[in-house]
Design a protein around this motif. Structure first.
Motif, short mmCIF file in Angstrom:
data_model
loop_
_atom_site.label_atom_id
_atom_site.label_comp_id
_atom_site.label_asym_id
_atom_site.label_seq_id
_atom_site.Cartn_x
_atom_site.Cartn_y
_atom_site.Cartn_z
N TYR A 1 0.82 -1.21 0.00
CA TYR A 1 0.00 0.00 0.00
C TYR A 1 0.85 1.26 0.00
N TRP A 2 2.12 1.11 0.32
CA TRP A 2 2.96 2.30 0.44
C TRP A 2 3.85 2.51 -0.78
N SER A 3 4.19 1.42 -1.45
CA SER A 3 4.90 1.58 -2.71
C SER A 3 4.22 0.67 -3.72
N PHE B 1 18.56 0.56 5.38
CA PHE B 1 17.24 -0.01 5.15
C PHE B 1 17.30 -1.53 5.37
N VAL B 2 18.42 -2.10 5.00
CA VAL B 2 18.63 -3.53 5.20
C VAL B 2 19.01 -3.82 6.65
N ASP B 3 19.79 -2.90 7.21
CA ASP B 3 20.31 -3.10 8.56
C ASP B 3 19.22 -3.03 9.62
N LYS B 4 18.30 -2.13 9.42
CA LYS B 4 17.29 -1.88 10.45
C LYS B 4 16.30 -3.02 10.56
N PRO B 5 15.79 -3.28 11.76
CA PRO B 5 14.73 -4.28 11.92
C PRO B 5 13.50 -3.89 11.09
N LYS B 6 12.84 -4.91 10.58
CA LYS B 6 11.68 -4.68 9.70
C LYS B 6 10.63 -3.75 10.33
N ALA B 7 10.34 -3.94 11.61
CA ALA B 7 9.31 -3.12 12.25
C ALA B 7 9.63 -1.64 12.16
N GLU B 8 10.92 -1.33 12.18
CA GLU B 8 11.30 0.08 12.08
C GLU B 8 11.28 0.56 10.65
N VAL B 9 11.73 -0.28 9.75
CA VAL B 9 11.73 0.10 8.34
C VAL B 9 10.30 0.37 7.88
N THR B 10 9.39 -0.49 8.30
CA THR B 10 7.98 -0.29 7.94
C THR B 10 7.52 1.09 8.36
N ALA B 11 7.89 1.47 9.58
CA ALA B 11 7.50 2.79 10.08
C ALA B 11 8.10 3.89 9.21
N CYS B 12 9.35 3.71 8.76
CA CYS B 12 9.98 4.71 7.89
C CYS B 12 9.21 4.86 6.58
N VAL B 13 8.96 3.69 5.98
CA VAL B 13 8.42 3.68 4.62
C VAL B 13 7.04 4.34 4.57
N GLN B 14 6.31 4.24 5.68
CA GLN B 14 4.98 4.82 5.68
C GLN B 14 5.01 6.30 5.29
N ILE C 1 1.46 17.38 8.85
CA ILE C 1 2.10 16.96 10.09
C ILE C 1 1.88 15.49 10.43
N THR C 2 1.12 14.77 9.65
CA THR C 2 1.10 13.33 9.87
C THR C 2 2.53 12.81 9.81
N CYS C 3 3.31 13.37 8.89
CA CYS C 3 4.72 12.97 8.79
C CYS C 3 5.66 13.97 9.47
N HIS C 4 5.39 15.23 9.31
CA HIS C 4 6.32 16.25 9.83
C HIS C 4 6.10 16.46 11.32
N GLY D 1 -1.41 3.48 14.39
CA GLY D 1 -0.96 3.99 13.08
C GLY D 1 -0.13 5.25 13.18
N ASP D 2 0.56 5.44 14.31
CA ASP D 2 1.46 6.58 14.47
C ASP D 2 2.87 6.04 14.28
N PHE D 3 3.30 6.00 13.03
CA PHE D 3 4.55 5.33 12.70
C PHE D 3 5.77 6.12 13.12
N MET D 4 5.62 7.41 13.19
CA MET D 4 6.71 8.24 13.70
C MET D 4 7.02 7.82 15.13
N ARG D 5 5.98 7.60 15.91
CA ARG D 5 6.17 7.18 17.30
C ARG D 5 6.85 5.81 17.39
N VAL D 6 6.48 4.91 16.47
CA VAL D 6 7.14 3.61 16.46
C VAL D 6 8.65 3.81 16.29
N ASN D 7 9.01 4.63 15.32
CA ASN D 7 10.43 4.88 15.08
C ASN D 7 11.11 5.49 16.29
#
Lengths: 466, 466, 466
Positions: free
Chosen positions: A63-65, A171-184, A213-216, B407-413
């Motif tokens: 859904y994100w890419s 992106f490879v180094d980080k745990p998946k749970a964190e990468v997912t949060a980034c990619v969102q 601000i969802t992202c920022h 669904g607050d992915f920034m917070r996850v990170n």
């Protein structure tokens, strides 16, 4: 003989290219296609980006890419169009159909045709797709072109957000749970509903700060908190709900500016041409000639409401703040470099895993001190003092910057208090490290090397599922 | 003789119960009533709950647990009803009378009678009471029954919030100022105006997130921040004021969900039947068969707007996040356990006061490492490394969880960055502790034991007024 | 002889003043005018306040303390009045002209005249000024008089905010970027648009909490977060947009109180007469007779909606919280004082620069422990343990206080958790300092003194541009 010799030499002159010409040429003929081939191959894995062979995407990435990962769900059979889609989905998910009904897509300007579900998602229900920016660009060419134009200003950039993330080593180094949060958040590059939320896709909505601000948000870029804490933000919070958000982002239309008002000139879908300090991550000379052009753009924007002199002084206040922050950061960095040259950092660079996928780091392991020495990898497997400096630089420094940039002066104060506190903390750590080592030297003790950082779960869990 | 013997033995067989029957029976006959008597006695003190003899309630508790503590103020004499109450209080406190005038109580549906002050507070002004949930249940049986139904899912639960707090050992241990703060939110069990604020008692109000987040906020449960930071929350913030909140919480009625929309099925006053991870406090297998039922309920709710596949992937993303968080927590816990087995934790369990009211802890003092080893008592009287682990587990871990759940992915990170940082910090502390101890051993120094934790004010002020 | 003697002595009695009379008199005659002269001289520098000779104002100060620093921009020539100003600025800055058009200045009550730009800024475009409170007082005498009346309650006070900042020693000590941030909020004393934002200058706006919290925010005074987290704040957030803010701040006009409702009696422009705990910075006896008067004022205000008994209990809850917080702070302070008396604080008072402009501190250098020992100077050049105590006192303590004062009980809990955590942290540091020192003593090592704090950039950058 001479003749022949002359002939030959003439011929040689004429026909043989000297080795300094043909050798590089042949090398280039081999390496350039090989390079293209390798990059191409490296992107062909099940993941995406340069390290695509080293990780598997989570299903949610679809859904994100969507272009990379979305696959249509094999549910209903048949080809549907227009009101047919609406009829069925009205019952299944009335909320999103209501949104569409409120949109311009359902209520087009005179002479324009209604945009139905299938126009963006396709009609064959076995083969639906998620809309990508180029699908939106079918109608909204100008906005899409402006958006893509950001790429020429380099990263950070909305348009480059996804590809740069997918090509990054960590992106490879980080745990998946964190990468997912980034990619969102980085999916801002690959789908337009990051700002114009589905299925109303309203311009009015995207003009409000909430769209950005969802992202920022969050410690490394508290754009939300710093804006809402400013006088601009307070007035928006108290009165914004009563304003007419259907008006374009033009002089005189809004009592106070929002994110988009300042960062998107008159609504232009490109926010990079005014970026002076970028994200506050590196020390920058704010008064280069190219930055002077950007400063003038800023002053012009501010001067739609303020004295031009006031506007210019605000930028100078930001310069002063940045200089002070970097004085503090450089001071801290010096502490670390001195520890490093005295071989007192523990774990030392050689005691921990190299930066993933970096052959350079494997051969020349480096302590991770600040931006140039480590960047994202500084997050993991480092000594406390290196990590603390990372936090100082990534959180307190960036917080101070956003405060100064958005007129949140309380934040400037608090963040500089935090920078001071961290500096004292780092100094104390440096002193302790030296005192403890001195005692061990005198007592002839050599501290055990510890495998905590170099092997075992801590390192492994970063990679297990990638 | 034989005959007599036979007779006697026959008699014995017939009439005497064997000792393994009557002995436990008699013991049970004594201990069970004694147990009931003791529990009853222990609840009869001036405080409340199992430790009621060991503390005195603050006067303010009267408003938070009115059944236990409220006493009518001896002011006006007389018996008043209906408009009589209104007439007088209109002048004394017009604000709350205005609220009542806007309520359904003052504007009942056709055929229903007006609900006046005295219907909930009583008529005898010398003997007024605060309305408790069972008073509200006189009319609102269904909602009350649903609310009480939460109890069967165990704690955490709204319906059990007050009694579990009052029965907890650390309720006595904690300083009164802190207990008061706890009880304020736990009063959700003992008064309905926690969600439906007095005196309008509006259903519309309780549908909005603000009704929930008076309590559901702060580091251990940042439901507010994580919701408002999500795409759902942003849209609510920007547009929620324009929605019709008189509509029930049903499919298609709201553009985005609020707390109540997801957690209370169609407005049902019971929020426990979908709780998978509970508060994120313990590691949980999210895929037991009973959790699969809950997951389906979630997917159904999400699918009112999203693809079912998307919804299922979101839950999986949460699983992944939880696993990663617990990998980090377990890693940290291991560090502490190793220090403990090497007798390097200071103060050791024996050097500090036992967990209050726990005879078990008095006999077998334990270091306080994480949830099972200490829970609430881990707050006090512990070494820095134990406390830091508590903060990692109680703040950073729970923050990560709420981010992933809402669904607050920034917070996850950010929270995982914090977990990493704490892990590095704990490791550094463990190294320092070992190095310092090694030196002391070599130098034959034994560090002074310090009374800071074991006696004196630090311990005393926790108990002085309780 | 006797006669003469008597005469002389009589004469002496009559005509010669004894030296203990004339000597002090002459000293006073010299020193008092000299003192006036010196204070006057010290305020005549290019900066402002008592240290005006030691710093240069940033250009931006012109807008924050206009009387001291604003100079008209030399742009347009000519004298303009009324509609002339509007005509031109409508094109230049339509936003602010729109604001004015919405104001009472543009739409005066019957019989009153329109207030134009030139009424506040002057007419000669080469010599414009920024409006200061006394210019506003030309029409709004009563509000201005109430505002100035705050001065008699001492600092903290809005009316004294700027002069006390400019007279403070650490104003010179602090880096300019930080001072600028301070002055922005302290400008509440020198311009009315801190609360009534230009150019609408609306009373309705200033009644809303957003008007106050541009400044009343951030860790040392989280009035915003603590109010918005309270039940009052939640109701405001959910419903405030629908209320009629043109109503005065009187009993029954608002469903819940805002900042101004409680702190400004019926809109009176003076907020100091109810201040019991001031900013929570010092330990205070809340039950002196003068505080009893203030408590009654509070109870009266709360009783406009709540039971008087409830209101009184809330204040008592605040007392309990304050006592607990100070128990913890005093405990921490004791730790530091013991380290000081054992000469274990490093850097010691003599190892760092004296408090700027304090001759007393130059002669008798002090460790900086808490409020009375150091105040603002505690921010810099101190050991980690002193700094950590400062953070405990300035952030966690004040946060707890605001939570208790505004009914944000979650904050009370969290802040007391933080106070506990800091206490454990300080104790651990004290133990480490003692263990390390003991070892060094036994090993005959004396740790190197470090110049980090005493000279070089860290100290210098605090002063370079001031």
């Amino acid at each position: 003989m001479e003749k022949i010799g002359e002939k030959v030499s003439k011929k040689t002159v004429k026909k043989r290219w000297p080795s300094y010409v043909w050798f590089p040429f042949i090398v280039a003929c081999i390496t350039i296609p090989l390079g293209f081939y390798l990059v191409n191959w490296s992107k062909q894995g099940v993941g995406a980006g340069l390290y695509s062979h080293q990780w598997v995407p989570d299903a949610i990435f679809a859904y994100w890419s969507p272009k990379e990962f979305y696959q249509s769900v094999d549910s209903v059979q048949g080809v549907f169009e227009g009101e047919q889609c609406i009829t069925c989905h009205q019952g299944l998910a009335p909320g999103i159909v209501n949104d569409w009904k409120n949109s311009k897509h359902a209520n087009p300007a005179e002479g324009k045709k209604t945009v139905y579900c299938n126009d963006c998602h396709g009609s064959d229900h076995q083969n639906l797709h998620m809309p990508t920016p180029d699908i939106c660009a079918t109608c909204h060419q100008q906005q899409h072109a402006q958006f893509m134009d950001e790429k020429r200003f380099g990263f950070p950039s909305h348009a480059l957000a996804m590809e740069r993330a997918l090509d990054a080593g960590h992106f490879v180094d980080k745990p998946k749970a964190e990468v997912t949060a980034c990619v969102q958040c980085h999916s801002v590059a690959t789908k337009c509903d990051s700002c114009h939320s589905r299925h109303e896709f309203s311009a009015a909505e995207a003009r409000r700060p909430e769209a950005c601000i969802t992202c920022h948000s969050g410690p490394p870029h508290p754009d939300d908190e710093s804006y809402f804490a400013s006088a601009h933000g307070k007035i928006y919070l108290a009165e914004g709900d009563t304003w007419d958000w259907s008006k374009p982002l033009k002089k005189g239309n809004y009592k106070v500016p929002t994110c988009a008002y300042c960062h998107m000139d008159n609504g232009k879908h490109q926010v990079a041409n005014k970026s002076i300090w970028k994200f506050g991550i590196k020390q920058i000379n704010p008064q280069t000639s190219s930055n002077e052009i950007k400063r003038n753009q800023w002053v012009n924007r501010c001067s739609e409401c303020h004295e031009p002199n006031w506007s210019r002084q605000q930028l100078k206040t930001l310069d002063t703040e940045r200089k002070l922050a970097w004085d503090k950061l450089n001071k801290a960095e010096l502490l670390l470099r001195l520890l490093r040259s005295d071989k007192l950092l523990f774990p030392a660079a050689g005691n921990r895993p190299s930066y993933p996928n970096s052959y350079f780091d494997k051969i020349f392991p480096r302590e991770r001190i600040g931006f140039f020495d480590g960047q994202a990898s500084a997050f993991y497997n480092v000594s406390k003092i290196e990590r603390d400096y990372f936090e100082m630089w990534y959180f307190d420094n960036l917080s101070a910057y956003k405060g100064a940039a958005h007129g949140d002066f309380m934040r400037v104060n608090i963040s500089h208090l935090a920078l001071d506190q961290k500096l004292i903390e780092l100094q104390e750590q440096a002193i302790q490290i030296r005192r403890l080592s001195e005692q061990e030297k005198q007592a002839n003790i050599s501290p055990e090397t510890d495998d905590f950082f170099n092997s075992g779960d801590y390192t492994d869990f970063n990679r297990e599922n990638n």
